[in-house]
Design an enzyme around this catalytic site. Sequence first.
Site, short mmCIF file in Angstrom:
data_model
loop_
_atom_site.label_atom_id
_atom_site.label_comp_id
_atom_site.label_asym_id
_atom_site.label_seq_id
_atom_site.Cartn_x
_atom_site.Cartn_y
_atom_site.Cartn_z
N HIS A 121 0.83 -1.35 -0.01
CA HIS A 121 -0.01 -0.02 0.11
C HIS A 121 1.00 1.18 -0.05
O HIS A 121 2.11 1.13 0.62
CB HIS A 121 -0.95 -0.18 1.37
CG HIS A 121 -1.85 1.05 1.34
ND1 HIS A 121 -1.32 2.25 1.64
CD2 HIS A 121 -3.26 0.88 1.18
CE1 HIS A 121 -2.72 3.07 1.76
NE2 HIS A 121 -3.72 2.06 1.46
N ASP A 198 3.15 -4.09 8.08
CA ASP A 198 2.21 -3.25 8.10
C ASP A 198 1.04 -4.15 8.17
O ASP A 198 0.74 -5.13 7.38
CB ASP A 198 2.00 -2.91 6.53
CG ASP A 198 0.67 -2.10 6.37
OD1 ASP A 198 -0.31 -2.20 6.94
OD2 ASP A 198 0.44 -1.51 5.18
N GLN A 201 -4.25 -4.78 7.12
CA GLN A 201 -5.31 -5.80 6.67
C GLN A 201 -5.06 -7.06 7.36
O GLN A 201 -6.14 -8.14 7.32
CB GLN A 201 -5.14 -6.24 5.40
CG GLN A 201 -5.31 -4.97 4.28
CD GLN A 201 -6.78 -4.43 4.37
OE1 GLN A 201 -7.70 -5.20 4.92
NE2 GLN A 201 -6.99 -3.41 3.92
N LYS A 224 -10.44 -0.45 10.71
CA LYS A 224 -10.75 -1.69 9.83
C LYS A 224 -11.01 -2.80 10.80
O LYS A 224 -11.13 -3.99 10.33
CB LYS A 224 -9.37 -1.85 9.18
CG LYS A 224 -9.14 -0.93 8.03
CD LYS A 224 -7.92 -1.19 6.99
CE LYS A 224 -7.26 -0.19 6.49
NZ LYS A 224 -8.21 0.26 5.17
N CYS A 361 -4.86 2.34 -3.64
CA CYS A 361 -3.48 2.92 -3.13
C CYS A 361 -2.21 1.96 -3.27
O CYS A 361 -1.71 1.77 -2.29
CB CYS A 361 -3.74 3.25 -1.46
SG CYS A 361 -5.05 4.52 -1.18
N1 PMP Z 1 -1.66 -0.74 4.65
C1 PMP Z 1 -2.79 -1.37 4.00
C2 PMP Z 1 -2.31 -2.84 3.69
C3 PMP Z 1 -4.06 -1.18 4.11
O1 PMP Z 1 -5.01 -1.70 3.55
C4 PMP Z 1 -4.26 0.25 4.34
C5 PMP Z 1 -5.75 0.86 4.46
N2 PMP Z 1 -6.46 0.75 3.06
C6 PMP Z 1 -3.20 1.25 4.90
C7 PMP Z 1 -2.19 0.68 4.98
C8 PMP Z 1 -3.51 2.65 5.51
O2 PMP Z 1 -4.47 2.69 6.52
P1 PMP Z 1 -4.93 3.87 7.09
O3 PMP Z 1 -5.68 4.70 5.79
O4 PMP Z 1 -5.97 3.72 7.95
O5 PMP Z 1 -3.89 4.82 7.53
#
Ligand code: PMP
Length: 404
Positions: A121, A198, A201, A224, A361
């Site tokens: 991401h 990270d 998920q 999440k 993203c």
């Molecule tokens: N890493 C991953 C794998 C994600 O799926 C996400 C959220 N889509 C994020 C980071 C970023 O999370 P946040 O927008 O809550 O900071």
Amino acid sequence: MNPLVPREDFPILSRSVHGRRLVYLDSAATAQKPAPVIAAVDHFYRYTNANVLRSAHALADEATEAYEAARVKVARFIGAASPAEVVFTRGTTESLNGIARGWGDKFVGPGDEIVLSPMEHHANLIPWQQLARRREARLRFIELTPDGRITLEAAQAVIGPRTRLVALSAVSNVLGTINPIPEVAALAHQVGAVMVVDGAQSVPHEPTDVAALGADFLAFSGHKLGGPTGIGVLWGRETLLDAMDPFLFGGEMIAYVDREHATWADLPHKFEAGTPHIAGAVGLGAALDYLQAVGMARVRDHGRALGEEAYRRLAEAGVQVYGPAAPRAALVAFNLGPIHPHDVAQVFDAEGVAIRAGHHCAQPLMQWLGVAATARASFYIYNGSDDIDALLHAVEVTKRYFRR
Ligand code: PMP
């Protein structure tokens, strides 16, 4: 497969969309909130609201107690050695940026290597790109198998004596891949590198034990996993957090300040400048209580089964799906031939089926897949096979609509 929890626990799921039952398949973007989380936030503002760590009155004491109790819940949920290792942030993004600034700027230097994967991401890519620029370090990428997995051979090929840091998602938000974090962490540790995970998920879906993962840092978001938006966690091993510099400066993070200098408070407050999202932390604690009562092993099994069922049924219907067939996490990215994913999502929405469409993203991953965008259906504990029925129905409706 039935939902793992009663849908009535999630008030929003009783509403309709365009006159149809809401089929919410966008939990990887943000999960819906169970009633106990909504009640905990409501109760905090009704009865306890005050700033934390500052004032000497009953409400301030109670607010501080509630805030610190949430920290203890987080520590238990992820197997942290101590609540002092748990730093509240706005979410995964802020946590990863904080590590890049606070640890990276201090410990990564010219010629050092930062190992990532092409499935990251942007939140686990751009902070490292920026760090590499500031410190003249180099990014290296673990190449993926054709079905979007990381093998130890591929990891071994790029982790070496110059590696300072390896940063990987435990679960991909597009491919649904469940990455071999403990094994990659062992490779990182062999060369003296730190392992950043990270968990955006993974923490909502898989039992998490930072020691078993071999993580040195872990980042995740409350929203999440059924908690409020705007609250998340940066966990780090105590020695690393101690050695790391603060990345935000201001009130409540200091020990002593004079006109020219400042020294830092002890962990974890050294990293929590300013008034934190107190009600958010309380809500996050309630979300963790809810998940713990369900049992994270059951949450994992349910999510994986739904992800695998959706992948299989979409593939059988001739839909282009991405990532490994199994094991896979609770989501599946797909494309309906040349129909743009945004158009797919729009037809789905008219059917009451909420999915996400776009690059998620993860533009380098889209480039690797050779597509501009995908649709994505993602599941959580309130989803069941009836939702996958609705997904497949929406696929047929969309195909029919664009055939006309
Ligand atoms: N890493 C991953 C794998 C994600 O799926 C996400 C959220 N889509 C994020 C980071 C970023 O999370 P946040 O927008 O809550 O900071």
